[in-house]
Design an enzyme around this catalytic site. Structure first.
Site, PDB file in Angstrom:
ATOM      1  N   HIS A  31     -34.675 -23.764   9.355  1.00 30.43           N
ATOM      2  CA  HIS A  31     -33.869 -24.334  10.567  1.00 30.43           C
ATOM      3  C   HIS A  31     -33.453 -22.956  11.070  1.00 30.43           C
ATOM      4  CE1 HIS A  31     -33.392 -28.634   8.856  1.00 30.43           C
ATOM      5  NE2 HIS A  31     -34.167 -28.411   9.618  1.00 30.43           N
ATOM      6  N   GLU A  34     -29.538 -21.090  10.709  1.00 30.68           N
ATOM      7  CA  GLU A  34     -29.137 -21.124   9.440  1.00 30.68           C
ATOM      8  C   GLU A  34     -29.328 -19.616   8.785  1.00 30.68           C
ATOM      9  OE1 GLU A  34     -30.457 -24.516   7.430  1.00 30.68           O
ATOM     10  OE2 GLU A  34     -29.722 -25.743   8.843  1.00 30.68           O
ATOM     11  N   HIS A 168     -30.599 -23.744   3.160  1.00 33.51           N
ATOM     12  CA  HIS A 168     -30.102 -24.305   4.150  1.00 33.51           C
ATOM     13  C   HIS A 168     -28.463 -24.178   4.498  1.00 33.51           C
ATOM     14  CE1 HIS A 168     -33.535 -26.824   5.504  1.00 33.51           C
ATOM     15  NE2 HIS A 168     -33.948 -26.652   4.397  1.00 33.51           N
ATOM     16  N   GLU A 243     -27.510 -26.585   0.233  1.00 38.00           N
ATOM     17  CA  GLU A 243     -26.629 -26.534   1.397  1.00 38.00           C
ATOM     18  C   GLU A 243     -25.480 -25.665   1.451  1.00 38.00           C
ATOM     19  OE1 GLU A 243     -27.683 -27.667   4.402  1.00 38.00           O
ATOM     20  OE2 GLU A 243     -28.987 -29.310   4.133  1.00 38.00           O
TER      21      GLU A 243
END
Length: 267
Positions: A31, A34, A168, A243
């Protein structure tokens, strides 16, 4: 300006020779917004390089495995963020509206681009993967339609990968397959959860209280067509999403801390 190559780096002994070694991967920036995921990927790489021949465990790992790094899976989308044209850009830059240029977006509506983490071919098009091109989670016209995702498919088919991490931001979580629907369980659920939980317990939260939270990917929200489901479902790779941090682009002062905090899990 937007025909960037995707670079992959292989770290092993006898790097020019193909030897039948188990492979693992670290990926960043599926993404665009990020960038911390790229920082952590490079941090792991540099730590391994700097400790080869010094730390016996790292030396052994590099000698006996192929360790692959893809710091920026989505370089065209990432360029929009790095140039601060739009720091909320998430997707790649597929020209969905056919106007021959990158159409700026706002809020949740971004007319161009496909979400690379919804474009993989395992349960493609299911829950959490939009068929609306303007959505941030637009899955694309078909599985592996995007060159970035097709490149990752080629890489996974190229070597005998046994495990991998895709970084991420954000939420301070360690997630594992499956993620395509609620309450589903992987065949290797016990083993894959044990490693994921051990990784999570090694990563302190930025608040200083507690560690990253572990769980199957669907427990965050179902999302079909993601990296981990394909890697595990197609190839049996113990694949994880970490994450990082507490916002998409954390302040610079937090970057080094998050990198350091994630090193043990990567090892």
């Amino acid at each position: 300006n937007y025909q960037h190559d995707i670079w992959a780096l292989k770290l092993t002994s006898n790097v020019q020779v193909y030897e039948d070694k188990p492979a693992i991967y670290y990926m960043g920036a599926h993404h665009a917004r990020e960038p911390l995921s790229t920082e952590v990927t490079f941090f792991v790489l540099n730590h391994l390089l700097n400790n080869y021949g010094i730390d016996p465990d790292i030396t052994h790992s590099i000698n006996t495995k192929e360790i692959w790094f893809v710091p920026i899976v989505n370089p065209d989308g990432h360029k929009i963020v790095l140039d601060q044209i739009n720091v909320n850009w998430r997707k790649n830059i597929r020209d969905n509206d056919g106007n021959g240029q990158i159409t700026p977006g706002s809020g949740w509506s971004f007319p161009d681009g496909v979400d690379p983490n919804r474009n993989y071919g395992w349960e493609f098009g299911g829950q959490g993967a939009s068929n609306n091109p303007s959505d941030q989670t637009y899955r694309g016209p078909n599985a592996f339609s995007e060159p970035e995702v097709d490149a990752m498919r080629e890489l996974m088919a190229y070597r005998p990968f046994v495990a991998g991490i895709s970084y991420h931001t954000y939420s301070e979580l360690v997630l594992w397959p499956f993620g395509y629907a609620s309450n589903i369980s992987a065949p290797d659920a016990t083993a894959i959860a044990a490693l994921g939980t051990a990784m999570a317990q090694s990563i302190p939260k930025l608040s200083g209280s507690g560690n990253y939270d572990p769980g199957p990917s669907w427990s965050l929200y179902p999302a079909a067509g993601n990296t981990d489901d394909y890697a595990y479902g197609q190839h049996g790779i113990f694949s994880y999403t970490i994450e990082l941090a507490t916002q998409f682009i954390p302040p610079p002062a937090q970057v080094e801390q998050v990198c350091q905090d994630n090193l043990q899990a990567a090892l």
